[in-house]
Motif scaffolding. Structure first.
Motif, mmCIF file in Angstrom:
data_model
loop_
_atom_site.group_PDB
_atom_site.id
_atom_site.type_symbol
_atom_site.label_atom_id
_atom_site.label_comp_id
_atom_site.label_asym_id
_atom_site.label_seq_id
_atom_site.Cartn_x
_atom_site.Cartn_y
_atom_site.Cartn_z
ATOM 1 N N VAL A 137 0.797 -1.241 0.000
ATOM 2 C CA VAL A 137 0.000 0.000 0.000
ATOM 3 C C VAL A 137 0.824 1.283 0.000
ATOM 4 C CG1 VAL A 137 -2.071 -1.019 1.034
ATOM 5 C CG2 VAL A 137 -0.234 -0.165 2.521
ATOM 6 N N ASN A 138 2.095 1.223 0.405
ATOM 7 C CA ASN A 138 2.996 2.374 0.343
ATOM 8 C C ASN A 138 2.493 3.565 1.160
ATOM 9 O OD1 ASN A 138 5.290 3.832 -0.544
ATOM 10 N ND2 ASN A 138 4.133 4.745 -2.223
ATOM 11 N N ALA A 139 2.245 3.325 2.428
ATOM 12 C CA ALA A 139 1.730 4.389 3.302
ATOM 13 C C ALA A 139 2.821 5.105 4.085
ATOM 14 C CB ALA A 139 0.721 3.792 4.289
ATOM 15 N N LEU A 140 3.867 4.370 4.477
ATOM 16 C CA LEU A 140 4.912 4.916 5.350
ATOM 17 C C LEU A 140 6.278 4.772 4.675
ATOM 18 C CD1 LEU A 140 3.711 3.421 8.771
ATOM 19 C CD2 LEU A 140 3.287 5.728 7.887
ATOM 20 N N PRO A 141 6.597 5.639 3.713
ATOM 21 C CA PRO A 141 7.832 5.467 2.943
ATOM 22 C C PRO A 141 9.098 5.875 3.681
ATOM 23 C CG PRO A 141 6.690 7.445 2.224
ATOM 24 C CD PRO A 141 5.773 6.757 3.196
ATOM 25 N N ILE A 142 8.960 6.636 4.768
ATOM 26 C CA ILE A 142 10.130 7.092 5.536
ATOM 27 C C ILE A 142 10.042 6.500 6.934
ATOM 28 C CG2 ILE A 142 11.379 9.090 6.454
ATOM 29 C CD1 ILE A 142 10.011 10.753 4.210
ATOM 30 N N LEU A 143 11.029 5.702 7.299
ATOM 31 C CA LEU A 143 11.068 5.088 8.622
ATOM 32 C C LEU A 143 12.261 5.641 9.413
ATOM 33 C CD1 LEU A 143 10.340 1.372 7.617
ATOM 34 C CD2 LEU A 143 8.704 3.153 8.289
ATOM 35 N N CYS A 144 12.082 5.788 10.716
ATOM 36 C CA CYS A 144 13.161 6.317 11.564
ATOM 37 C C CYS A 144 13.195 5.548 12.888
ATOM 38 C CB CYS A 144 12.994 7.818 11.791
ATOM 39 S SG CYS A 144 11.367 8.351 12.381
ATOM 40 N N PHE A 145 13.344 4.233 12.787
ATOM 41 C CA PHE A 145 13.267 3.392 13.982
ATOM 42 C C PHE A 145 14.468 3.559 14.914
ATOM 43 C CE2 PHE A 145 9.834 1.212 11.731
ATOM 44 C CZ PHE A 145 8.961 0.972 12.790
ATOM 45 N N ASP A 146 15.641 3.890 14.380
ATOM 46 C CA ASP A 146 16.788 4.129 15.264
ATOM 47 C C ASP A 146 16.506 5.326 16.170
ATOM 48 O OD1 ASP A 146 18.144 1.999 14.205
ATOM 49 O OD2 ASP A 146 19.449 3.208 12.916
ATOM 50 N N ARG A 147 16.014 6.403 15.580
ATOM 51 C CA ARG A 147 15.650 7.600 16.354
ATOM 52 C C ARG A 147 14.538 7.254 17.352
ATOM 53 N NH1 ARG A 147 11.911 11.731 16.484
ATOM 54 N NH2 ARG A 147 12.702 13.873 16.731
ATOM 55 N N ALA A 148 13.554 6.485 16.886
ATOM 56 C CA ALA A 148 12.420 6.131 17.744
ATOM 57 C C ALA A 148 12.880 5.311 18.950
ATOM 58 C CB ALA A 148 11.382 5.356 16.941
ATOM 59 N N ARG A 149 13.763 4.345 18.721
ATOM 60 C CA ARG A 149 14.206 3.499 19.834
ATOM 61 C C ARG A 149 15.061 4.296 20.820
ATOM 62 N NH1 ARG A 149 13.954 -0.572 15.589
ATOM 63 N NH2 ARG A 149 12.394 -2.108 16.266
ATOM 64 N N ALA A 150 15.852 5.214 20.303
ATOM 65 C CA ALA A 150 16.637 6.062 21.200
ATOM 66 C C ALA A 150 15.719 6.911 22.079
ATOM 67 C CB ALA A 150 17.582 6.943 20.394
ATOM 68 N N ASN A 151 14.684 7.486 21.466
ATOM 69 C CA ASN A 151 13.733 8.295 22.241
ATOM 70 C C ASN A 151 12.927 7.444 23.214
ATOM 71 O OD1 ASN A 151 14.610 10.551 20.918
ATOM 72 N ND2 ASN A 151 12.817 10.787 19.605
ATOM 73 N N ALA A 152 12.583 6.221 22.794
ATOM 74 C CA ALA A 152 11.831 5.328 23.678
ATOM 75 C C ALA A 152 12.662 4.972 24.913
ATOM 76 C CB ALA A 152 11.434 4.068 22.921
ATOM 77 N N LYS A 153 13.940 4.708 24.710
ATOM 78 C CA LYS A 153 14.809 4.375 25.851
ATOM 79 C C LYS A 153 14.920 5.544 26.822
ATOM 80 C CE LYS A 153 17.544 0.977 23.291
ATOM 81 N NZ LYS A 153 18.835 0.700 22.600
ATOM 82 N N THR A 154 15.005 6.767 26.277
ATOM 83 C CA THR A 154 15.046 7.952 27.130
ATOM 84 C C THR A 154 13.748 8.097 27.911
ATOM 85 O OG1 THR A 154 16.535 9.086 25.602
ATOM 86 C CG2 THR A 154 15.314 10.464 27.152
ATOM 87 N N LEU A 155 12.634 7.883 27.223
ATOM 88 C CA LEU A 155 11.326 7.996 27.865
ATOM 89 C C LEU A 155 11.179 6.957 28.977
ATOM 90 C CD1 LEU A 155 8.683 9.692 27.488
ATOM 91 C CD2 LEU A 155 7.829 7.789 26.110
ATOM 92 N N MET A 156 11.696 5.772 28.753
ATOM 93 C CA MET A 156 11.541 4.685 29.719
ATOM 94 C C MET A 156 12.357 4.907 30.996
ATOM 95 S SD MET A 156 11.488 1.518 26.986
ATOM 96 C CE MET A 156 11.723 0.223 28.201
ATOM 97 N N GLN A 157 13.254 5.875 30.969
ATOM 98 C CA GLN A 157 13.990 6.211 32.186
ATOM 99 C C GLN A 157 13.128 6.993 33.177
ATOM 100 O OE1 GLN A 157 17.535 8.242 30.881
ATOM 101 N NE2 GLN A 157 18.301 6.460 29.747
ATOM 102 N N LYS A 158 12.010 7.514 32.695
ATOM 103 C CA LYS A 158 11.083 8.246 33.565
ATOM 104 C C LYS A 158 10.103 7.266 34.203
ATOM 105 C CE LYS A 158 11.034 12.367 30.575
ATOM 106 N NZ LYS A 158 10.160 13.299 29.811
ATOM 107 N N PRO A 159 9.529 7.612 35.358
ATOM 108 C CA PRO A 159 8.458 6.789 35.926
ATOM 109 C C PRO A 159 7.278 6.704 34.949
ATOM 110 C CG PRO A 159 9.225 8.426 37.503
ATOM 111 C CD PRO A 159 9.867 8.768 36.203
ATOM 112 N N ALA A 160 6.564 5.608 34.966
ATOM 113 C CA ALA A 160 5.456 5.404 34.020
ATOM 114 C C ALA A 160 4.462 6.557 34.048
ATOM 115 C CB ALA A 160 4.752 4.089 34.315
ATOM 116 N N GLY A 161 4.222 7.117 35.231
ATOM 117 C CA GLY A 161 3.254 8.203 35.344
ATOM 118 C C GLY A 161 3.756 9.537 34.856
ATOM 119 N N ALA A 162 5.030 9.621 34.476
ATOM 120 C CA ALA A 162 5.614 10.890 34.029
ATOM 121 C C ALA A 162 5.980 10.859 32.551
ATOM 122 C CB ALA A 162 6.846 11.209 34.868
ATOM 123 N N ARG A 163 5.369 9.934 31.812
ATOM 124 C CA ARG A 163 5.714 9.775 30.392
ATOM 125 C C ARG A 163 4.722 10.431 29.445
ATOM 126 N NH1 ARG A 163 7.416 3.331 30.701
ATOM 127 N NH2 ARG A 163 9.099 3.600 32.244
ATOM 128 N N GLY A 164 3.840 11.279 29.972
ATOM 129 C CA GLY A 164 2.925 12.009 29.122
ATOM 130 C C GLY A 164 1.650 11.249 28.804
#
Length: 473
Positions: A43-70
């Motif tokens: 279907v060609n819906a998501l032609p640009i992927l940025c999973f390295d950036r996403a995983r880096a941001n996810a790891k940073t987010l996971m350092q916060k308490p669950a209730g402080a992640r927005g």
């Protein structure tokens, strides 16, 4: 829970799992990456992927308490390929920007990431969002998963298809002339153009440009309301932005607030509409009567909409793209060139007349909503059309004068500053989705969401997506 089970869960449910620790943002990224590998080639819906950036941001987010992640707590969200994400390709669907990598994110993205969104992809769009069919010279066409020979509409076609196929739980879109509403209708998902200023973004070309608005897209009304909460808020850098309301949009959607009187219009008095689309949307609107709501056929006077939108849209293109026409004309598609040239030909008298028409139509619409709580009307005038057609050239025997005119039923509501949501309301005889617009007075976003959730419950269509792409025989 299997990856397939997670894909089918609502965004609200997945966010609860994130908060409880039942699933992590990194696990969700694995799930969505696998799903993209399974279906996006069709279907060609998501032609640009940025999973390295996403995983880096996810790891940073996971350092916060669950209730402080927005509000979104680490939920993956794709961004439309018209909006800057720092360090990620932003082509705007144009060969001119095929190598463009912005250094800073748009305010909208900064706000979403601050609320716990993890950006993992950019969704496909036509060049500069022009034209309600998602194709471009950089990445090609996005196909409708209900029938891959059909258009997903545009310009937020990639976002709608990602939702419909389970490559996203929530998605960002934008809307000038129905750019997220039309894809929502064609793909059987929910999309909302909020009130002006509801979602802050980085201004470009003009502080007071407001024909285009950023908005949420989702597979159901509650999920959409959750994303609107995460997108909302005022920022000094966007002087038109509004503060978040005291009551969340998710609470508004769940409030059970019932409209007293609604209007249904098959055509807003300005456009032909396919008879099957009229029949499906009328039947859906009339279901409100089961709750004791008065349903009448009516619409505000929007007779100047075509002339007004043509002028103001052209002006917007001239303001934002004239430099590209001078310097990169050979790289622009014909529709973009036409829009810019139409804008450059405008006189002060034409612009003044169009602005006056918009003021008058808005005043009449506000008066209309003193009688009716909501207005319902078809989202698109036709079901999904063949992908090879650049646009709808005619409908119900009427041939359109230009490639934009078939969108009158959505852009008329843009002009009068109303919040508008497109809700799936049925299927054609051939099994293609049809959407109905739910409209309230300016700043009536909460009323739109409450009414949409009520109709969604009556219609019982929630859960029809995600689907695997289909080939119709």
């Amino acid at each position: 829970m299997s990856a397939q089970d997670l894909i089918r869960e609502t965004a609200c449910t997945v966010v609860e799992k994130l908060r409880s620790g039942d699933v992590t943002p990194l696990e969700l990224l694995d799930v969505v990456e696998k799903r993209i590998g399974e279906v996006d080639g069709q279907v060609n819906a998501l032609p640009i992927l940025c999973f390295d950036r996403a995983r880096a941001n996810a790891k940073t987010l996971m350092q916060k308490p669950a209730g402080a992640r927005g509000l979104l707590a680490g939920l993956p969200v794709p961004i439309k390929d018209l909006t800057d994400v720092a360090g990620v390709l932003n082509t705007q669907g144009s060969p001119i920007f095929k190598d463009n990598v912005p250094a800073r994110s748009d305010i909208l993205v900064e706000n979403l990431e601050g609320n716990g969104a993890v950006v993992y992809a950019k969704s496909n769009t036509p060049e500069f969002g022009a034209g309600a069919n998602t194709f471009n010279e950089v990445f090609g066409a996005t196909l409708n998963p209900w029938d891959i020979s059909k258009s997903a509409a545009g310009s937020s076609g990639g976002a709608a298809v990602a939702l419909a196929t389970g490559m996203a739980w929530l998605a960002h879109g934008s809307d000038m002339g129905g750019s997220l509403r039309s894809p929502a209708s064609f793909c059987g998902i929910v999309g909302m153009r909020p009130s002006i200023g509801r979602v802050a973004h980085t201004p470009a070309a003009g502080i007071d440009r407001n024909l285009g608005q950023q908005g949420p897209m989702a597979r159901n009304v509650e999920d959409l309301a959750l994303l609107l909460d995460a997108m909302s808020g005022d920022y000094a850098a966007d002087p038109l932005s509004l503060p978040s309301p005291a009551t969340s949009f998710l609470s508004a959607a769940r409030s059970g607030h019932k409209p007293r009187r609604i209007a249904y219009s098959p055509n807003l008095g300005i456009t032909p509409v396919d008879p099957e689309v009229v029949a499906i949307t009328r039947k859906a609107a009339e279901r409100f009567a089961e709750l004791g709501v008065i349903v009448e056929e009516a619409h505000p006077d929007l007779r100047e909409a075509h002339e007004c939108f043509h002028v103001l849209r052209a002006l917007d293109f001239a303001m934002s793209k004239a430099k590209l026409l001078r310097e990169k004309r050979d790289l622009l598609k014909p529709e973009v060139i036409w829009n810019i040239e139409e804008g450059l030909k405008l006189t002060v008298d034409q612009i003044t007349r169009a602005e006056a028409q918009r003021v008058a139509m808005t005043a009449r619409t506000v008066e209309f909503f003193k009688t009716y709580d909501l207005l319902l009307t078809p989202t698109t005038i036709v079901p999904p059309f063949p992908i090879e057609n650049r646009y709808v050239a005619e409908c119900a025997g009427k041939r359109f004068e230009n490639y934009v005119e078939w969108l009158g039923i959505v852009y008329a509501l843009t002009l009068v500053c109303c919040p508008v949501l497109s809700l799936p309301c049925g299927f054609t005889a051939s099994g293609l989705p049809v959407g109905v617009q739910i409209v309230a007075a300016p700043r009536g976003d909460a009323q739109v969401l409450a009414g949409a959730k009520m109709l969604e419950d009556i219609l019982g269509l929630r859960g029809t997506t995600p689907i695997d792409p289909k080939v119709k025989k």
